[in-house]
Design a protein around this motif. Structure first.
Motif, PDB file in Angstrom:
ATOM      1  N   MET A  48       0.864  -1.177   0.000  1.00  0.00           N
ATOM      2  CA  MET A  48       0.000   0.000   0.000  1.00  0.00           C
ATOM      3  C   MET A  48       0.898   1.223   0.000  1.00  0.00           C
ATOM      4  O   MET A  48       1.923   1.242   0.684  1.00  0.00           O
ATOM      5  CB  MET A  48      -0.897   0.017   1.243  1.00  0.00           C
ATOM      6  CG  MET A  48      -2.069  -0.941   1.140  1.00  0.00           C
ATOM      7  SD  MET A  48      -3.193  -0.528  -0.215  1.00  0.00           S
ATOM      8  CE  MET A  48      -4.103   0.795   0.528  1.00  0.00           C
ATOM      9  N   GLN A  90     -10.647  -0.189  -9.398  1.00  0.00           N
ATOM     10  CA  GLN A  90     -10.161  -1.253  -8.511  1.00  0.00           C
ATOM     11  C   GLN A  90      -8.915  -0.786  -7.759  1.00  0.00           C
ATOM     12  O   GLN A  90      -7.984  -0.240  -8.352  1.00  0.00           O
ATOM     13  CB  GLN A  90      -9.835  -2.495  -9.337  1.00  0.00           C
ATOM     14  CG  GLN A  90     -11.089  -3.147  -9.905  1.00  0.00           C
ATOM     15  CD  GLN A  90     -10.783  -4.210 -10.924  1.00  0.00           C
ATOM     16  OE1 GLN A  90      -9.952  -4.011 -11.798  1.00  0.00           O
ATOM     17  NE2 GLN A  90     -11.469  -5.336 -10.843  1.00  0.00           N
ATOM     18  N   PRO A  91      -8.886  -1.026  -6.452  1.00  0.00           N
ATOM     19  CA  PRO A  91      -7.815  -0.477  -5.627  1.00  0.00           C
ATOM     20  C   PRO A  91      -6.437  -1.040  -5.938  1.00  0.00           C
ATOM     21  O   PRO A  91      -5.432  -0.319  -5.825  1.00  0.00           O
ATOM     22  CB  PRO A  91      -8.230  -0.828  -4.197  1.00  0.00           C
ATOM     23  CG  PRO A  91      -9.203  -1.956  -4.335  1.00  0.00           C
ATOM     24  CD  PRO A  91      -9.893  -1.758  -5.655  1.00  0.00           C
ATOM     25  N   LYS A  94      -5.025   0.856  -8.915  1.00  0.00           N
ATOM     26  CA  LYS A  94      -4.820   2.268  -8.556  1.00  0.00           C
ATOM     27  C   LYS A  94      -3.593   2.410  -7.654  1.00  0.00           C
ATOM     28  O   LYS A  94      -2.787   3.330  -7.821  1.00  0.00           O
ATOM     29  CB  LYS A  94      -6.074   2.802  -7.848  1.00  0.00           C
ATOM     30  CG  LYS A  94      -6.016   4.271  -7.474  1.00  0.00           C
ATOM     31  CD  LYS A  94      -5.942   5.159  -8.704  1.00  0.00           C
ATOM     32  CE  LYS A  94      -6.310   6.603  -8.427  1.00  0.00           C
ATOM     33  NZ  LYS A  94      -5.579   7.236  -7.360  1.00  0.00           N
ATOM     34  N   ASN A  95      -3.449   1.476  -6.721  1.00  0.00           N
ATOM     35  CA  ASN A  95      -2.291   1.518  -5.823  1.00  0.00           C
ATOM     36  C   ASN A  95      -0.994   1.386  -6.612  1.00  0.00           C
ATOM     37  O   ASN A  95      -0.034   2.128  -6.376  1.00  0.00           O
ATOM     38  CB  ASN A  95      -2.403   0.401  -4.776  1.00  0.00           C
ATOM     39  CG  ASN A  95      -1.290   0.462  -3.759  1.00  0.00           C
ATOM     40  OD1 ASN A  95      -1.119   1.462  -3.066  1.00  0.00           O
ATOM     41  ND2 ASN A  95      -0.513  -0.601  -3.673  1.00  0.00           N
ATOM     42  N   SER A 124     -15.925   2.755 -14.481  1.00  0.00           N
ATOM     43  CA  SER A 124     -14.507   2.688 -14.085  1.00  0.00           C
ATOM     44  C   SER A 124     -13.634   3.225 -15.210  1.00  0.00           C
ATOM     45  O   SER A 124     -12.636   3.912 -14.973  1.00  0.00           O
ATOM     46  CB  SER A 124     -14.101   1.267 -13.712  1.00  0.00           C
ATOM     47  OG  SER A 124     -13.954   0.460 -14.871  1.00  0.00           O
TER      48      SER A 124
END
Ligand SMILES: Cc1cc2nc3c(=O)[nH]c(=O)nc-3n(C[C@H](O)[C@H](O)[C@H](O)COP(=O)(O)O)c2cc1C
Length: 196
Positions: A48, A90-91, A94-95, A124
């Motif tokens: 993260m 979607q995370p 993106k991360n 999205s």
């Protein structure tokens, strides 16, 4: 050598479906002669976001982050395979993208969205358009929107049925658009160094 294209996909779900669209794109871009590498955010598995890549002193970034930075900088173009979670992006993907900024600049990007239903993840795709523009990419206007994904592509990423035929028909224009901008951007980078 063909255009060097990175295809990004970022679902971390064990039962993920978007991998079918990623497989379809990798295969079909390769068939056109592009030099394609699939970047699976789940496999790269960056932490993260703590420090962006550029915030590390040279040579001290984690190996996976360093390696991916090199690939992004060397690429001619990017394709983003974007699924939709609760009308958003979607995370995992993106991360991954947020770890970089200047590394993305001065290259085109294309968006291929998908979802389980008829709306094909277009919300999205729209959200990614803004994000990729902010990160210095020129987002091409051609998009692919795939849904329901399970009725469009089989487990090997091969088109099935009517929806699959529609995707196969739409792909060449999408790929032509990306190839045109890829050549234009590469030629301009060769003619004149980017201003910053
Ligand atoms: C947390 C979550 C939220 C979702 N939200 C949406 C949504 O807003 N719109 C939509 O069309 N599908 C939605 N879906 C269904 C997804 O389109 C479908 O599960 C798709 O396969 C997800 O991509 P993936 O399998 O590559 O992870 C959602 C799925 C999950 C797991």
């Amino acid at each position: 050598m063909g255009d060097r294209i990175l295809v990004f996909y970022g679902s971390y779900r064990r039962d993920r479906m978007g991998i079918r669209l990623a497989d379809f794109l990798v295969k079909n871009l390769r068939t056109r002669g592009a030099d394609v590498e699939f970047i699976d955010a789940k496999a790269v598995d960056l932490p993260m976001l703590d420090r962006m890549y550029k915030e590390y002193a040279p040579g001290t970034a984690p190996a996976a982050m360093e390696q991916l930075a090199g690939k992004i900088k060397a690429a001619d173009a990017f394709v983003f395979v974007t699924g939709e979670y609760n009308w958003g992006i979607q995370p995992g993907l993106k991360n991954l993208t947020d770890h970089y900024l200047e590394e993305w600049y001065w290259r085109p990007a294309a968006i291929a969205s998908y979802s389980a239903g008829r709306f094909s993840g277009v919300r999205s795709g729209t959200a990614w358009h803004h994000t990729l523009s902010e990160m210095g990419m020129v987002v091409i206007s051609s998009t692919l929107a795939v849904g329901p994904i399970a009725k469009t592509l089989d487990a090997d990423g091969e088109p099935t049925g009517e929806a699959g035929a529609a995707l196969a028909k739409a792909f060449p224009r999408f790929a032509d658009d990306l190839a045109w901008w890829t050549e234009a951007a590469r030629e301009q980078r060769r003619r004149r160094a980017p201003p910053y």
